[in-house]
Design an enzyme around this catalytic site. Structure first.
Site, PDB file in Angstrom:
ATOM      1  N   ARG A  94      54.224 -43.694   9.771  1.00  0.00           N
ATOM      2  CA  ARG A  94      54.111 -43.290   9.206  1.00  0.00           C
ATOM      3  C   ARG A  94      54.068 -44.292   7.607  1.00  0.00           C
ATOM      4  O   ARG A  94      53.789 -43.921   6.798  1.00  0.00           O
ATOM      5  CB  ARG A  94      54.114 -41.869   8.704  1.00  0.00           C
ATOM      6  N   HIS A 146      57.925 -30.920   8.357  1.00  0.00           N
ATOM      7  CA  HIS A 146      58.955 -32.174   7.678  1.00  0.00           C
ATOM      8  C   HIS A 146      60.465 -31.899   7.568  1.00  0.00           C
ATOM      9  O   HIS A 146      60.635 -31.244   7.123  1.00  0.00           O
ATOM     10  CB  HIS A 146      58.407 -30.839   6.113  1.00  0.00           C
ATOM     11  N   TYR A 150      57.051 -25.144   2.299  1.00  0.00           N
ATOM     12  CA  TYR A 150      56.612 -26.772   2.118  1.00  0.00           C
ATOM     13  C   TYR A 150      54.866 -26.333   2.220  1.00  0.00           C
ATOM     14  O   TYR A 150      54.644 -26.280   3.059  1.00  0.00           O
ATOM     15  CB  TYR A 150      57.026 -27.259   3.120  1.00  0.00           C
ATOM     16  N   GLU A 164      57.413 -41.515   7.099  1.00  0.00           N
ATOM     17  CA  GLU A 164      57.014 -41.638   5.487  1.00  0.00           C
ATOM     18  C   GLU A 164      58.778 -41.941   4.978  1.00  0.00           C
ATOM     19  O   GLU A 164      58.477 -42.470   3.809  1.00  0.00           O
ATOM     20  CB  GLU A 164      56.745 -40.312   5.187  1.00  0.00           C
ATOM     21  N   TRP A 220      65.003 -30.227   3.265  1.00  0.00           N
ATOM     22  CA  TRP A 220      63.203 -29.708   2.090  1.00  0.00           C
ATOM     23  C   TRP A 220      62.399 -30.409   2.897  1.00  0.00           C
ATOM     24  O   TRP A 220      62.889 -31.887   3.432  1.00  0.00           O
ATOM     25  CB  TRP A 220      63.394 -30.507   0.575  1.00  0.00           C
ATOM     26  N   ASP A 263      52.342 -30.877   9.357  1.00  0.00           N
ATOM     27  CA  ASP A 263      53.836 -31.647   9.051  1.00  0.00           C
ATOM     28  C   ASP A 263      54.844 -30.728   8.457  1.00  0.00           C
ATOM     29  O   ASP A 263      55.106 -29.258   8.298  1.00  0.00           O
ATOM     30  CB  ASP A 263      53.528 -32.312   7.708  1.00  0.00           C
ATOM     31  N   GLU A 314      45.757 -41.061   5.587  1.00  0.00           N
ATOM     32  CA  GLU A 314      46.611 -39.748   4.724  1.00  0.00           C
ATOM     33  C   GLU A 314      46.056 -39.595   3.103  1.00  0.00           C
ATOM     34  O   GLU A 314      46.056 -41.099   2.530  1.00  0.00           O
ATOM     35  CB  GLU A 314      47.991 -39.764   4.353  1.00  0.00           C
ATOM     36  N   ARG A 350      44.667 -31.463   7.408  1.00  0.00           N
ATOM     37  CA  ARG A 350      46.189 -31.052   7.800  1.00  0.00           C
ATOM     38  C   ARG A 350      46.240 -28.770   7.175  1.00  0.00           C
ATOM     39  O   ARG A 350      45.423 -29.055   6.196  1.00  0.00           O
ATOM     40  CB  ARG A 350      47.096 -31.694   6.361  1.00  0.00           C
ATOM     41  N   GLU A 359      53.533 -34.054  12.894  1.00  0.00           N
ATOM     42  CA  GLU A 359      54.401 -34.669  12.023  1.00  0.00           C
ATOM     43  C   GLU A 359      55.805 -34.800  11.598  1.00  0.00           C
ATOM     44  O   GLU A 359      56.075 -32.905  11.752  1.00  0.00           O
ATOM     45  CB  GLU A 359      54.242 -34.979  10.638  1.00  0.00           C
TER      46      GLU A 359
HETATM   47  C1  GCO Z   1      53.165 -36.144   3.462  1.00  0.00           C
HETATM   48  C2  GCO Z   1      54.843 -36.080   2.557  1.00  0.00           C
HETATM   49  C3  GCO Z   1      54.860 -34.877   1.505  1.00  0.00           C
HETATM   50  C4  GCO Z   1      56.383 -35.416   0.479  1.00  0.00           C
HETATM   51  C5  GCO Z   1      55.763 -35.901  -0.366  1.00  0.00           C
HETATM   52  C6  GCO Z   1      57.646 -36.341  -1.079  1.00  0.00           C
HETATM   53  O1  GCO Z   1      53.150 -35.445   4.624  1.00  0.00           O
HETATM   54  O2  GCO Z   1      52.287 -35.787   2.910  1.00  0.00           O
HETATM   55  O3  GCO Z   1      54.984 -34.937   3.858  1.00  0.00           O
HETATM   56  O4  GCO Z   1      54.312 -33.750   1.142  1.00  0.00           O
HETATM   57  O5  GCO Z   1      56.980 -34.458   0.843  1.00  0.00           O
HETATM   58  O6  GCO Z   1      55.580 -37.402  -0.393  1.00  0.00           O
HETATM   59  O7  GCO Z   1      57.622 -36.945  -2.447  1.00  0.00           O
HETATM   60 MG    MG Z   2      54.688 -35.672   5.938  1.00  0.00          MG
END
Ligand code: GCO
Ligand code: MG
Length: 403
Positions: free
Chosen positions: A284, A213, A160, A263, A403, A211, A340, A148, A237
């Protein structure tokens, strides 16, 4: 039949907080389940301690499905991250017990191995594109087949996915939420450049992931996906927040870049439309936040009907107990995609001795009966809980953002 005699919740902070459920039986065999919900840990600990454990004592530990349904239907208040993480912890611990009693590694109870190992992706990141590519080469040299890429964005003080430490990214870094800054325009300019340069240096034999995010609108995500197409990303992602599942139709209209989401999902209902309409390519959801092995298998089977593969979340806030359980699932599930893998710190690994191991870009859960992850309670007791929050994000003009 093994009768549940008691259960306890262990909260420990070997660098970051983890919540672990330990269920004991009258046969002297116990099982473990991860219950960690980053930034809201004590809510799940209380849910388990105050509301779930009293209902477990005296039950037959082999009746995993019945206990799952009891906790899900019986709460009346269905779904949500706190409830589903608590149910997941119970479910994982019960699968651990069942497999230990059978004398088999858990994956054997899930149908046996469908592959030799579980392809994992590591996290390359850096303050700028050069540093991110250096980090990616490091992962490539360690044998990773999937990486990644997250880079600092010119003009933004923080980004991030960019860690202070070389390997151990930890976003929950404030005893009150830290404020980060965001600009979609700056970000959308920098990611295609990152991927163009990375493909040039790393070649075509490695999968590259990214990602977003949850920070783009559907049409912005469509543009990013299209801009990345020449560099063949494995996935993009969380391009957009997924509360509005229909929004993903817009992304699909504009790009062939594969999309990964889930996630933060807790149940099959959160991804039903995304899967049914084939709006995503990878789901995910993982063991701890989506109701354990039992519910994750249900999601994966549903996904398989629609050509969606798995890509379990595996950030460091998911404990080694979750990682171990996820690896048994990954090894056995037919529609596996990728897992991951962010390494835990040596302190965390010492609290949670485990049988899983990494070689040539693959993790394997090991052959120990159960999930193959234990907890050293004396070591855990050395690290008391520390309040820690994930950051929040604001636009450059101060507007609160995702975020
Ligand atoms: C990822 C996630 C993490 C989250 C985290 C929040 O893809 O691994 O986005 O980085 O931000 O798990 O608790
Ligand atoms: Mg993520």
């Amino acid at each position: 039949m093994p009768i549940i005699t008691g259960a306890k919740v262990v909260v420990t902070c070997p660098g970051r907080n983890f919540v672990t459920l330990k269920i004991e039986t009258d046969q002297g065999i116990y099982g473990l389940g991860d219950a960690t919900l980053n930034g809201r840990e004590l809510a799940v600990a209380s849910y388990l301690q105050d509301h779930v454990i009293p209902c477990l004592v005296g039950r037959d530990a082999h009746r995993i499905e019945d206990i799952w349904q009891f906790l899900y239907r019986g709460a009346y208040w269905r779904r949500g991250p706190v409830t589903m993480s608590a149910i997941a912890a119970v479910d994982t611990a019960l699968w651990d017990i069942k497999a230990k009693i059978a004398g088999l590694p858990l994956y054997q109870l899930l149908g046996g191995a469908s592959r030799q190992g579980v392809m994992v992706y590591g996290h390359a990141n850096g303050a700028d594109i050069d540093a991110t590519i250096d980090s990616a080469r490091d992962y490539q040299q360690q044998g990773y087949r999937a990486i990644r890429l997250q880079s600092g964005v010119p003009g933004l003080a923080s980004a991030y996915g960019v860690s202070k430490d070389k390997y151990f990214y930890e976003p929950a870094d404030g005893d009150l939420p830290r404020e980060n800054q965001w600009s979609t325009e700056r970000y959308l300019r920098s990611v295609p450049e990152l991927f163009e340069r990375a493909r040039g240096v790393l070649g075509n034999d490695v999968h590259l992931l990214h990602d977003a995010h949850h920070r783009l609108s559907p049409i912005e995500a469509g543009r990013l996906g299209r801009d990345l197409e020449p560099y063949r990303p494995f996935w993009l992602e969380d391009p957009t927040p997924a509360e509005n599942q229909a929004g993903f139709r817009i992304i699909r209209q504009h790009t062939t870049t594969p999309i990964a989401v889930g996630e933060v999902f807790n149940s099959i209902w959160d991804c039903k439309q995304l899967i049914e309409e084939q709006l995503i390519d990878y789901i995910r959801t993982t063991v701890v936040h989506a109701g354990g092995i039992t519910h994750l298998r249900r999601i994966a089977d549903f996904a398989a009907l629609h050509d969606v593969r798995t890509g379990c979340h595996g950030a460091t806030d998911l404990s080694p107990v979750c990682m171990g359980a996820a690896l048994h699932f990954d090894l056995s599930v037919p529609n596996f995609g990728v897992q991951e893998y962010m390494r835990h710190t040596p302190e965390t690994d010492a609290v949670f001795p485990h049988a899983y191991s990494f070689a040539d870009g693959y993790l394997h859960p090991g052959e120990e009966p159960g999930i193959g992850v234990d907890i050293d309670e004396a070591a855990a007791a050395k690290y008391p809980y520390r309040r820690a929050y994930l950051p929040v994000n604001r636009l450059e003009d101060g507007t609160m953002f995702n975020w």
